[in-house]
Design a protein around this motif. Structure first.
Motif, short mmCIF file in Angstrom:
data_model
loop_
_atom_site.label_atom_id
_atom_site.label_comp_id
_atom_site.label_asym_id
_atom_site.label_seq_id
_atom_site.Cartn_x
_atom_site.Cartn_y
_atom_site.Cartn_z
N LEU A 1 0.82 -1.20 0.00
CA LEU A 1 0.00 0.00 0.00
C LEU A 1 0.86 1.26 0.00
CD1 LEU A 1 -2.65 -1.04 2.69
CD2 LEU A 1 -2.92 -1.04 0.19
N GLY A 2 0.39 2.27 -0.72
CA GLY A 2 0.99 3.58 -0.61
C GLY A 2 0.47 4.26 0.65
N VAL A 3 1.36 4.83 1.46
CA VAL A 3 0.93 5.45 2.72
C VAL A 3 1.27 6.93 2.77
CG1 VAL A 3 0.98 3.31 4.05
CG2 VAL A 3 3.08 4.67 3.85
N ASP A 4 1.47 7.54 1.59
CA ASP A 4 1.83 8.95 1.55
C ASP A 4 0.75 9.85 2.13
OD1 ASP A 4 4.24 8.38 0.43
OD2 ASP A 4 3.68 8.87 -1.62
N LYS A 5 -0.51 9.48 1.97
CA LYS A 5 -1.60 10.31 2.47
C LYS A 5 -1.50 10.48 3.99
CE LYS A 5 -6.64 10.77 2.32
NZ LYS A 5 -7.92 10.13 1.88
N LEU A 6 -1.21 9.39 4.67
CA LEU A 6 -1.06 9.47 6.12
C LEU A 6 0.26 10.12 6.50
CD1 LEU A 6 -2.43 8.81 8.76
CD2 LEU A 6 -1.58 6.47 8.60
N LYS A 7 1.31 9.86 5.73
CA LYS A 7 2.60 10.49 6.00
C LYS A 7 2.53 12.00 5.86
CE LYS A 7 6.35 8.72 4.28
NZ LYS A 7 7.30 8.13 3.27
N ASN A 8 1.68 12.47 4.95
CA ASN A 8 1.53 13.91 4.76
C ASN A 8 0.91 14.61 5.97
OD1 ASN A 8 2.65 13.87 2.21
ND2 ASN A 8 0.69 13.68 1.15
N LEU A 9 0.31 13.83 6.86
CA LEU A 9 -0.21 14.38 8.12
C LEU A 9 0.86 14.39 9.21
CD1 LEU A 9 -3.76 12.72 8.38
CD2 LEU A 9 -3.18 15.00 7.53
N GLY A 10 2.03 13.80 8.91
CA GLY A 10 3.12 13.77 9.88
C GLY A 10 3.42 12.41 10.46
N TRP A 11 2.73 11.37 9.96
CA TRP A 11 2.95 10.01 10.47
C TRP A 11 4.08 9.33 9.71
CZ3 TRP A 11 2.17 5.32 7.75
CH2 TRP A 11 2.18 4.16 8.52
N LYS A 12 4.79 8.44 10.40
CA LYS A 12 5.81 7.62 9.75
C LYS A 12 5.66 6.18 10.23
CE LYS A 12 9.35 11.22 9.23
NZ LYS A 12 10.75 11.62 9.58
N PRO A 13 5.80 5.19 9.32
CA PRO A 13 5.72 3.79 9.75
C PRO A 13 6.81 3.49 10.77
CG PRO A 13 5.63 3.97 7.35
CD PRO A 13 6.01 5.32 7.86
N ALA A 14 6.41 2.85 11.87
CA ALA A 14 7.35 2.59 12.95
C ALA A 14 8.18 1.34 12.73
CB ALA A 14 6.58 2.46 14.27
N THR A 15 7.82 0.55 11.73
CA THR A 15 8.52 -0.71 11.50
C THR A 15 8.36 -1.13 10.05
OG1 THR A 15 8.71 -3.01 12.28
CG2 THR A 15 6.50 -2.07 12.17
N ASN A 16 9.13 -2.13 9.61
CA ASN A 16 8.98 -2.63 8.25
C ASN A 16 8.45 -4.07 8.29
OD1 ASN A 16 11.19 -4.42 8.67
ND2 ASN A 16 12.65 -2.88 7.93
N SER A 17 8.31 -4.67 7.13
CA SER A 17 7.70 -6.00 7.05
C SER A 17 8.53 -7.07 7.77
CB SER A 17 7.48 -6.40 5.59
OG SER A 17 6.47 -5.62 5.00
#
Length: 313
Positions: free
Chosen positions: A280-296
């Motif tokens: 999934l693309g997560v840029d929409k949430l990242k644009n609010l200031g969120w970053k994934p805390a972990t990888n697969s």
């Protein structure tokens, strides 16, 4: 805030309840315990921070408990993508009809906010990977995915028709503490039965994104605090993927096994309705200031360790 969590004794629901307790919410969990277990939230029930109601959303009598609620986290669902092909009517009832019942209970009790857990599978076999939220057309290829997309549509229509606010989250493969189904669960249990041979559905090349349940819950709460449209919708997942074969290798390693033979059932998908490639693309949430805390890989390794510990205890 008075929050209701349907399916709050289950895998994702109970992890969400943990976070809401820390947040200080007053919480009512409604669960029929078909997949959940009160052991997952027993400490919160004993402390008085969580009230528990055993009820089926397809029955009557639970709706009056929505009176005075500020928000509903609707997590309850039949989550088994693979099994959904064999019981389509049942999955429709548990996912779509139950969601409409929740929306009606909200409407009649003037509850204005709903958070809903959807799935990456609503996109079907997307030609754009990573897949963004505005990808179209959405063509689900499993019964489970079809029911989730129908739920999204009904939630949107209720939000705009009755002055509600909704947050819909399309999850990657969420894994970790208290999970009781899925590929990691399957592999660990297969190896307990036979530590020499591991059956892998498909060709093992299916590649998908995996994300820890704790990081997923954090993302859900972050989004609800930082978005304010009538209908808010976000992807949640890691920014990478791994193959089923790589996942199997991690399970074997963490199980302390060697020389395990992998036997593939063949084909490019594990079962009817399986999406072989998903990120999934997560840029929409990242644009609010969120970053994934972990990888697969980190999520998978942690989930395997957690499951093995849970099995020992």
């Amino acid at each position: 805030m008075f929050s209701i969590v349907t399916g709050g004794a289950g895998f994702i629901g109970s992890n969400l309840v943990d976070a809401l307790v820390k947040k200080g919410d007053r919480i009512l969990v409604i669960d029929n315990l078909s997949a959940g277990n009160t052991d997952n939230i027993s400490e919160h029930i004993k402390s008085g921070k969580v009230e528990f109601l055993q009820a089926d959303l397809l029955s009557n009598g639970w709706e009056e408990n929505f009176s005075g609620a500020d928000r509903v986290y609707h997590i309850a669902a039949d989550p088994d993508v693979r099994a959904s092909a064999g019981i389509p009517e049942s999955v429709y009832q548990r996912n779509v009809t139950a969601t409409i019942n929740v929306l009606e209970a909200m409407r009649k009790n003037n509850v204005k906010e709903i958070v809903f857990t959807s799935t990456s599978t609503v996109y079907g076999e997307a030609e754009v990977i990573p897949t963004p939220e505005n990808y179209s057309p959405m063509i689900p290829i499993s019964i489970y995915a079809g029911t989730k997309l129908a739920c999204e549509a009904m939630i949107s229509s209720y939000a705009y028709t009755f002055g509600m606010k909704a947050w819909v989250f399309r999850f990657a493969n969420i894994i970790g503490k208290r999970s009781n189904h899925g590929v990691i669960w399957d592999f660990v249990h297969k190896l307990k039965e036979n530590p020499k041979v591991l059956e892998i559905l498909g060709d093992g090349k299916q590649s998908k994104s995996y994300f820890s349940v704790e990081a997923c819950v954090d993302a859900v709460l972050f989004a609800t605090e930082n978005s304010d449209e009538t209908f808010n919708f976000f992807n949640i997942g890691s920014e990478d993927w791994i193959s089923v074969k790589e996942l199997a290798e991690i399970v074997v390693c963490e199980s302390g096994l060697e020389d395990v033979e992998f036997r593939y059932t063949g084909g490019d998908r594990g079962w009817v309705g399986d999406v072989p490639k998903m990120q999934l693309g997560v840029d929409k949430l990242k644009n609010l200031g969120w970053k994934p805390a972990t990888n697969s890989k980190e999520s998978v390794r942690s989930a395997v360790k957690t499951l093995l510990l849970e099995m020992e205890n």
